[in-house]
Motif scaffolding. Structure first.
Motif, PDB file in Angstrom:
ATOM      1  N   UNK A 101      10.195  55.108  18.167  1.00 37.98           N
ATOM      2  CA  UNK A 101       9.735  53.977  18.610  1.00 37.98           C
ATOM      3  C   UNK A 101       8.686  53.340  17.426  1.00 37.98           C
ATOM      4  N   UNK A 102       9.094  52.104  17.256  1.00 39.95           N
ATOM      5  CA  UNK A 102       8.679  51.672  15.656  1.00 39.95           C
ATOM      6  C   UNK A 102       8.833  50.055  15.879  1.00 39.95           C
ATOM      7  N   UNK A 103       7.737  49.252  14.876  1.00 40.72           N
ATOM      8  CA  UNK A 103       8.032  48.180  14.852  1.00 40.72           C
ATOM      9  C   UNK A 103       8.301  47.833  13.361  1.00 40.72           C
ATOM     10  N   UNK A 116      13.240  50.013  18.356  1.00 38.58           N
ATOM     11  CA  UNK A 116      12.825  49.402  17.068  1.00 38.58           C
ATOM     12  C   UNK A 116      12.581  47.886  17.535  1.00 38.58           C
ATOM     13  N   UNK A 117      11.325  47.119  17.323  1.00 35.35           N
ATOM     14  CA  UNK A 117      11.223  45.846  17.654  1.00 35.35           C
ATOM     15  C   UNK A 117      10.238  45.371  16.580  1.00 35.35           C
ATOM     16  N   UNK A 118      10.772  44.610  15.590  1.00 35.29           N
ATOM     17  CA  UNK A 118      10.141  44.255  14.432  1.00 35.29           C
ATOM     18  C   UNK A 118       9.418  43.043  14.636  1.00 35.29           C
ATOM     19  N   UNK A 119       9.479  42.371  15.735  1.00 35.22           N
ATOM     20  CA  UNK A 119       8.890  41.208  16.252  1.00 35.22           C
ATOM     21  C   UNK A 119       7.417  41.597  16.965  1.00 35.22           C
ATOM     22  N   UNK A 120       7.384  42.826  17.222  1.00 34.11           N
ATOM     23  CA  UNK A 120       6.071  43.369  17.963  1.00 34.11           C
ATOM     24  C   UNK A 120       4.878  43.256  16.856  1.00 34.11           C
ATOM     25  N   UNK A 121       3.882  42.976  17.255  1.00 36.32           N
ATOM     26  CA  UNK A 121       2.552  42.966  16.444  1.00 36.32           C
ATOM     27  C   UNK A 121       1.921  44.443  15.889  1.00 36.32           C
ATOM     28  N   UNK A 122       2.250  45.408  17.009  1.00 36.64           N
ATOM     29  CA  UNK A 122       2.034  46.923  16.678  1.00 36.64           C
ATOM     30  C   UNK A 122       2.892  47.627  17.769  1.00 36.64           C
ATOM     31  N   UNK A 123       3.113  48.923  17.320  1.00 41.46           N
ATOM     32  CA  UNK A 123       3.579  49.657  18.182  1.00 41.46           C
ATOM     33  C   UNK A 123       2.869  50.088  19.513  1.00 41.46           C
ATOM     34  N   UNK A 124       1.495  49.880  19.375  1.00 37.51           N
ATOM     35  CA  UNK A 124       0.612  49.839  20.787  1.00 37.51           C
ATOM     36  C   UNK A 124       1.009  48.780  21.572  1.00 37.51           C
ATOM     37  N   UNK A 125       1.384  47.818  21.080  1.00 35.45           N
ATOM     38  CA  UNK A 125       1.818  46.361  21.717  1.00 35.45           C
ATOM     39  C   UNK A 125       3.195  47.077  22.698  1.00 35.45           C
ATOM     40  N   UNK A 126       4.155  47.617  21.804  1.00 32.39           N
ATOM     41  CA  UNK A 126       5.175  48.034  22.431  1.00 32.39           C
ATOM     42  C   UNK A 126       5.019  49.174  23.645  1.00 32.39           C
ATOM     43  N   UNK A 156      -3.673  46.610  14.149  1.00 29.58           N
ATOM     44  CA  UNK A 156      -2.668  46.023  13.318  1.00 29.58           C
ATOM     45  C   UNK A 156      -2.302  44.980  13.237  1.00 29.58           C
ATOM     46  N   UNK A 157      -3.236  43.944  14.094  1.00 28.14           N
ATOM     47  CA  UNK A 157      -3.229  42.214  14.187  1.00 28.14           C
ATOM     48  C   UNK A 157      -4.447  42.075  13.224  1.00 28.14           C
ATOM     49  N   UNK A 163      -0.550  37.076  10.843  1.00 23.75           N
ATOM     50  CA  UNK A 163       0.803  36.144  11.391  1.00 23.75           C
ATOM     51  C   UNK A 163       1.375  37.028  12.631  1.00 23.75           C
ATOM     52  N   UNK A 164       1.426  38.473  12.646  1.00 24.01           N
ATOM     53  CA  UNK A 164       2.293  38.983  13.800  1.00 24.01           C
ATOM     54  C   UNK A 164       1.605  38.803  15.025  1.00 24.01           C
ATOM     55  N   UNK A 165       0.149  38.361  15.182  1.00 27.79           N
ATOM     56  CA  UNK A 165      -0.352  38.109  16.325  1.00 27.79           C
ATOM     57  C   UNK A 165       0.464  36.911  17.168  1.00 27.79           C
ATOM     58  N   UNK A 166       0.834  37.297  18.279  1.00 28.07           N
ATOM     59  CA  UNK A 166       1.630  36.121  19.069  1.00 28.07           C
ATOM     60  C   UNK A 166       0.861  35.920  20.148  1.00 28.07           C
TER      61      UNK A 166
END
Length: 312
Positions: A101-103, A116-126, A156-157, A163-166
């Motif tokens: 599980x990774x970003x 794997x979700x490279x759009x996620x701000x963090x793996x914690x968000x996932x 991680x934000x 910028x990864x923060x959404x």
């Protein structure tokens, strides 16, 4: 993918969760947040978290010490780790089934099941998204789980500045602080600074080099770290210190250890993970790391970073 992961978790009575070496709050937050999520959801299962301890993160969680035989018939999950070489505790492949599980960019597609979700701000968000999916299928959130996931997202934000923060990140954060934990106490622990590290911070602000191109660097030798009595891991925490400098586009920290030099890249626009790949590294487009073994290589990186910024 969340459905497949939850089904696999339900199949196993023993689950061992790993994360990357030199952990940061998201590594702890995702690994230990997932552990707490599973403990509260499936009390009869054995859930372990492994990896080397980081004294600066002990306020978040304590790692388990387990024997090799615990991996027999176990499900292994690795959080927030792009490459197998960076997995803390290399017994990760001794289990029965492996989930990643990774970003980070998925250039090392290890594992039997990958999310794997490279759009996620963090793996914690996932991990929080995993809970949202599974709350109708047996997953239960505790306040300790919420605290850990929130810490990982904040870390991680960059306290929601990167910028990864959404919008989604803010929404999840607002939901997490509804749980009964003190985010003020959490911030105080995450961002407290030792006096010697604060003095090194002052040194770097007075001694970093910045070019007209918008590139900048600082070299922290073993002698410098010894002078300030600062560990390399503590020095790495200062990598964001140049982020507010006007005109800065991208910067690099060189932190000398016993047998190697750790390289920390950060950027406000130019893509720097491709440069990191050239020097035994990788990472996100705007935040990456590498490893070199002499200062001549550092000079090559500086030259390439300057060229990158000139063309940005």
């Amino acid at each position: 993918m969340k459905k497949e992961i939850l089904e696999k978790i339900k199949q196993y009575d023993k689950i061992i969760i790993h994360r990357h070496v030199r952990p940061d709050p998201d590594a702890y937050g995702s690994q230990c947040g997932l552990a707490e999520l599973l403990k509260s959801s499936f009390p009869s299962k054995q859930i372990f978290v492994v990896g080397e301890e980081d004294p600066s993160l002990e306020f978040l969680y304590k790692m388990d010490q387990i024997d090799d035989h615990e991996y027999d018939g176990a499900l292994v999950i690795v959080c927030d780790t792009a490459n197998q070489e960076r997995i803390s505790d290399q017994r990760y492949n001794k289990g029965d089934f492996l989930i990643k599980i990774d970003h980070h960019p998925n250039e090392d597609a290890y594992g039997d099941l990958l999310w794997v979700d490279t759009s996620a701000s963090s793996v914690s968000e996932m991990i929080y998204e995993f809970y949202l999916y599974g709350k109708d299928f047996g997953l239960s959130m505790s306040k300790e789980c919420a605290r850990l996931i929130y810490a990982g997202i904040v870390g991680d934000t960059g306290r929601f500045l990167f910028p990864s923060t959404t919008k989604k990140t803010f929404k999840y954060a607002s939901e997490l602080i509804e749980y009964d934990f003190s985010y003020t106490d959490l911030y105080n622990e995450m961002y407290k600074t030792k006096l010697n590290v604060a003095k090194l911070h002052g040194y770097l602000l007075q001694n970093f080099t910045m070019f007209k191109s918008g590139a900048a660097y600082i070299k922290m030798t073993k002698q410098l770290l010894q002078e300030y009595n600062v560990l390399p891991s503590e020095a790495s925490q200062l990598v964001g210190a140049l982020g507010n400098i006007e005109g800065l586009k991208a910067w690099v920290f060189f932190i000398e250890e016993k047998e190697q030099i750790r390289v920390r890249f950060r950027s406000k626009g130019p893509i720097i993970n491709e440069l990191a790949k050239k020097f035994n590294g990788g990472g996100h487009p705007l935040a990456a790391g590498a490893t070199i073994y002499n200062w001549d290589e550092a000079d090559k990186i500086i030259a390439e970073l300057e060229a990158l910024c000139e063309n940005a």
